[in-house]
Design a protein around this motif. Structure first.
Motif, short mmCIF file in Angstrom:
data_model
loop_
_atom_site.label_atom_id
_atom_site.label_comp_id
_atom_site.label_asym_id
_atom_site.label_seq_id
_atom_site.Cartn_x
_atom_site.Cartn_y
_atom_site.Cartn_z
N ILE A 1 -32.55 23.61 35.94
CA ILE A 1 -32.82 22.20 36.26
C ILE A 1 -33.15 21.97 37.73
O ILE A 1 -33.72 20.93 38.07
N ILE A 2 -32.79 22.89 38.64
CA ILE A 2 -33.17 22.77 40.05
C ILE A 2 -33.76 24.10 40.50
O ILE A 2 -33.56 25.13 39.84
N PRO A 3 -34.52 24.12 41.60
CA PRO A 3 -35.14 25.38 42.05
C PRO A 3 -34.12 26.48 42.32
O PRO A 3 -33.02 26.22 42.79
N ASN A 4 -34.51 27.70 41.99
CA ASN A 4 -33.67 28.88 42.20
C ASN A 4 -33.62 29.21 43.69
O ASN A 4 -34.66 29.37 44.33
N THR A 5 -32.40 29.33 44.25
CA THR A 5 -32.21 29.51 45.70
C THR A 5 -33.16 28.57 46.45
O THR A 5 -34.08 29.00 47.15
N TRP A 6 -32.90 27.31 46.30
CA TRP A 6 -33.74 26.21 46.77
C TRP A 6 -33.80 26.20 48.30
O TRP A 6 -32.79 25.98 48.97
N GLN B 1 -38.76 21.01 29.94
CA GLN B 1 -38.02 22.27 29.85
C GLN B 1 -37.24 22.60 31.11
O GLN B 1 -36.12 23.11 31.04
N TYR B 2 -37.81 22.27 32.29
CA TYR B 2 -37.19 22.68 33.55
C TYR B 2 -36.81 21.50 34.45
O TYR B 2 -36.46 21.69 35.61
N GLY C 1 -28.00 14.98 37.31
CA GLY C 1 -29.12 14.46 38.08
C GLY C 1 -29.75 13.25 37.41
O GLY C 1 -29.70 13.09 36.18
N TYR C 2 -30.36 12.40 38.24
CA TYR C 2 -31.03 11.19 37.76
C TYR C 2 -32.36 11.02 38.49
O TYR C 2 -32.43 11.11 39.73
N LEU C 3 -33.43 10.79 37.73
CA LEU C 3 -34.77 10.58 38.26
C LEU C 3 -35.25 9.19 37.83
O LEU C 3 -35.46 8.94 36.64
N ALA D 1 -25.96 20.21 33.95
CA ALA D 1 -25.73 21.65 33.96
C ALA D 1 -24.26 21.93 34.24
O ALA D 1 -23.66 21.31 35.13
N VAL D 2 -23.69 22.85 33.47
CA VAL D 2 -22.30 23.27 33.65
C VAL D 2 -22.25 24.78 33.46
O VAL D 2 -22.85 25.31 32.52
#
Length: 451
Positions: free
Chosen positions: A189-194, A227-228, A325-327, A357-358
């Motif tokens: 749901i968020i970038p990998n190693t953002w 999906q992401y 998260g909320y958009l 995400a958990v």
């Protein structure tokens, strides 16, 4: 004495020049020696530069009993396949001037041995996107920042650094987590190693409290999807990062108790004006061709909050995270993304307002029970991941159950002297209602180093 006639008067000139050069040579040599000595003295006056080199690498071998296409009715097809992957090689360099409290850190990552490319927006070609292959092998500059310390408790950094959200901003090395791969729920749901560019301030307060505040460039909403969620909104497709919309990050961590680390973090920033084209603008009767958005842009701010936990005490090791998260105005983004150019290479599926995400993992070191010394750690572990990128969707958005993913993992991790590692695990993935979608099983082996 008889004079010898000189039949070659030019010879006299040559001889005189040679004498002049030989006469001047000692003076020039002396001048050069003095310059070298001055340069040497200047080098001696420079402050001592402290250098530290590190890095990590990860190789992956995986077996899947399912096909890669999860979008089929009933889920992935039954299959039997193997993949080998040079997942990543990361080189780190830290250079510091301790007496001035200055530090520079650089981190370059080589991923998968694939093909790197960059995209450009060509207005001369009717505003189309153009993609060109520029290099062999994907190379990412994940960190490059300058840091100034003010005493022992306060520091400011400028450049590219990890966004202080979730667990992977702190625990991204393969020896930091027990699984063969990083948390799936977090990276879905968020970038990998953002990582982003901006400015960062860090304070260390009493009672083991550490605060981190950041202002960074925001995400690009053209890559948001079902999906992401917002994970692919990280700006890596173009050469320049658009920062018209900025984001603010605040993180608080407590490390007061030995081996125990817990905290919260929050991210807030708009995502509209970082799109490659200014195509998400408000409509109005007023028209001014000399202004890009005469009535302004559609606002689509993104909010992410999380609570995280880490434990490493005695033989026990554990980590956990809960993220929501909320958009805002996700429907407007979805409608516009549906009409994007194919050349932009995005999914163009509707994005949900909410995501969840958990995840958590728990391991126990059995090496002492096997008679091994402290250089060895053998940790059987369990892990659970849950990610829903279409969580509590709006009425008109189909709540696709395949995007509610649960992954159950069991495995063992071996670490030698905190440097070399080998891991083996088995994961069982379920998509939404297990009666409708075929479950997916994966066996992974990973090995590498972290130094």
């Amino acid at each position: 004495m008889r004079a010898i006639p000189m039949r070659h008067p030019n010879l006299i000139s040559v001889l005189m020049c040679a004498v002049a050069v030989l006469t001047a040579f000692p003076a020039r040599a002396q001048k050069k020696s003095e310059e070298e000595e001055e340069e040497h003295e200047a080098e001696k006056k420079k402050p001592a530069l402290k250098l530290e080199v590190g890095g990590y690498g990860d190789l992956q071998f995986a077996y899947y009993n399912h096909g890669p296409n999860q979008n089929r009715q009933g889920g992935s097809q039954k299959d039997s396949r193997l993949t080998f992957d040079t997942t990543r090689l990361v080189m780190e360099l830290e250079a510091s001037l301790p007496e001035y409290g200055l530090e520079a850190e650089m981190e370059v990552e080589f991923e998968h041995g694939g093909t790197g490319s960059a995209m450009e927006l060509e207005y001369e070609e009717f505003g189309e996107f153009e993609q060109e292959v520029e290099k062999g092998g994907e190379v990412l500059l994940e960190e490059f920042y300058l840091k100034k310390e003010f005493g022992e408790d306060f520091a400011i950094s400028v450049g590219r650094f990890y966004v202080a959200v979730g667990t992977l901003s702190e625990y991204y090395r393969p020896t930091d987590y027990l699984g063969t791969i990083r948390s799936e729920s977090e990276t879905l749901i968020i970038p990998n190693t953002w990582d982003e560019m901006g400015i960062q301030a860090q304070w260390k307060l009493d009672a083991g409290l550490k605060l981190t505040a950041q202002v960074v460039n925001g995400l690009d909403s053209t890559a948001f999807s079902s999906q992401y969620w917002v994970a692919r909104g990280h700006q890596h497709r173009f050469e320049l990062n658009r920062a018209t919309d900025l984001a603010a990050v605040l993180r608080a961590d407590v490390t007061r108790f030995e081996g125990l680390h817990f905290g919260i973090s929050g991210y807030y920033g708009d995502t509209t004006r970082n799109r490659p084209k200014p195509d998400l603008v408000k409509t109005c009767e007023e028209r001014n061709d000399g202004v890009v958005a005469p009535c302004g842009y559609v606002s689509a701010p993104l909010l992410i909050v999380d609570a995280h936990f880490s434990l490493e005490r005695g033989p026990w090791r554990a980590k956990a995270l809960a993220m929501w998260g909320y958009l805002k105005n996700a429907d407007d983004i979805s409608a516009r993304n549906d009409r994007l150019s194919n050349l932009l290479n995005v999914l163009r599926t509707p994005v949900a307002e909410h995501a969840l995400a958990v995840w958590g993992e728990l391991g126990f070191n059995i090496a002492p029970k096997l008679g091994l010394d402290e250089d060895h750690r053998i940790e059987p572990y369990v892990r659970f991941d849950y990610a829903d990128s279409v969580f509590n969707p709006r009425t008109e958005l189909f709540d696709n159950p395949r995007f509610a993913r649960s992954i159950y993992t069991v495995g063992t991790a071996y670490t030698l002297a905190g440097v070399a590692f080998a891991k083996l695990d088995f994961s069982h993935r379920r998509l939404g209602d297990s009666s409708r979608f075929r479950p997916e099983n994966t066996v992974r082996l990973s090995t590498g180093f972290s130094y």
